[in-house]
Design an enzyme around this catalytic site. Structure first.
Site, mmCIF file in Angstrom:
data_model
loop_
_atom_site.group_PDB
_atom_site.id
_atom_site.type_symbol
_atom_site.label_atom_id
_atom_site.label_comp_id
_atom_site.label_asym_id
_atom_site.label_seq_id
_atom_site.Cartn_x
_atom_site.Cartn_y
_atom_site.Cartn_z
ATOM 1 N N TYR A 39 -11.480 -3.599 6.156
ATOM 2 C CA TYR A 39 -11.149 -3.844 7.561
ATOM 3 C C TYR A 39 -12.097 -4.799 8.279
ATOM 4 O O TYR A 39 -11.845 -5.154 9.423
ATOM 5 C CB TYR A 39 -11.090 -2.509 8.318
ATOM 6 N N ASN B 262 -1.168 -2.546 16.561
ATOM 7 C CA ASN B 262 -1.681 -2.224 15.235
ATOM 8 C C ASN B 262 -1.456 -0.723 15.086
ATOM 9 O O ASN B 262 -2.259 0.075 15.562
ATOM 10 C CB ASN B 262 -3.162 -2.577 15.107
ATOM 11 N N HIS C 244 -1.679 -5.910 11.395
ATOM 12 C CA HIS C 244 -2.604 -5.119 10.578
ATOM 13 C C HIS C 244 -3.772 -6.011 10.198
ATOM 14 O O HIS C 244 -3.588 -7.209 9.934
ATOM 15 C CB HIS C 244 -1.919 -4.607 9.310
ATOM 16 N N ARG D 104 1.602 1.814 1.392
ATOM 17 C CA ARG D 104 1.357 0.977 2.573
ATOM 18 C C ARG D 104 2.288 -0.243 2.633
ATOM 19 O O ARG D 104 2.290 -0.966 3.619
ATOM 20 C CB ARG D 104 -0.083 0.493 2.589
#
Length: 148
Positions: free
Chosen positions: A24, A75, A101, A112
């Protein structure tokens, strides 16, 4: 008075900067909020930036944004893969919604790869880290100009 874009953030995004930075990135949610507000100002928008770990709160905010905003960047985090409630809330909104994302959800675990809300939004941006937010703001600028 500038128009407002809501930037909504789902579960665990409050832990950005310390949660799996290899996936991330190292920016915190506060860093991303500051980036968004700076970029939005250049684009002629105000930003209402929010985060919740609770699905119902996000649904409430989607309804609110549908009444108050000219566009929504969301998001949804993990809720993007599971939330029919958010899908339905977005379907009820007439302003453009862009899903984003930080990571490339298609290059990650199989679960996902599918977004439950993608069929309800104008477009999806993923895999560009914090820059995904900036790209979403630019997409919303373009979409709001087209609707004039």
């Amino acid at each position: 008075m500038p128009s407002t874009i809501f930037v909504l953030n789902g579960p665990n995004l409050n832990a950005l900067g310390k949660r799996e930075p290899g996936i991330y990135g190292g920016k915190t949610l506060a860093d991303i909020e500051a980036m968004c507000k700076e970029e939005a100002k250049l684009l002629g928008f105000d930003v209402d930036f929010r985060q919740s770990n609770h699905e119902g709160t996000l649904v409430d905010w989607l309804h609110e944004a549908g009444e108050k905003a000219v566009g929504i960047a969301i998001n949804p985090a993990a809720y993007g893969h599971t939330s029919i409630a958010m899908h339905d809330a977005i379907r009820a909104i007439t302003v453009p919604v862009v899903e984003l994302h930080l990571s490339n959800i298609h290059a990650r675990e199989e679960f996902r790869h599918k977004s439950m809300i993608a069929p309800a939004v104008k477009g999806v941006i993923c895999g560009f880290g914090a820059q995904s937010y900036i790209l979403a703001l630019h997409a919303l600028k373009n979409l709001t100009e087209k609707s004039k």
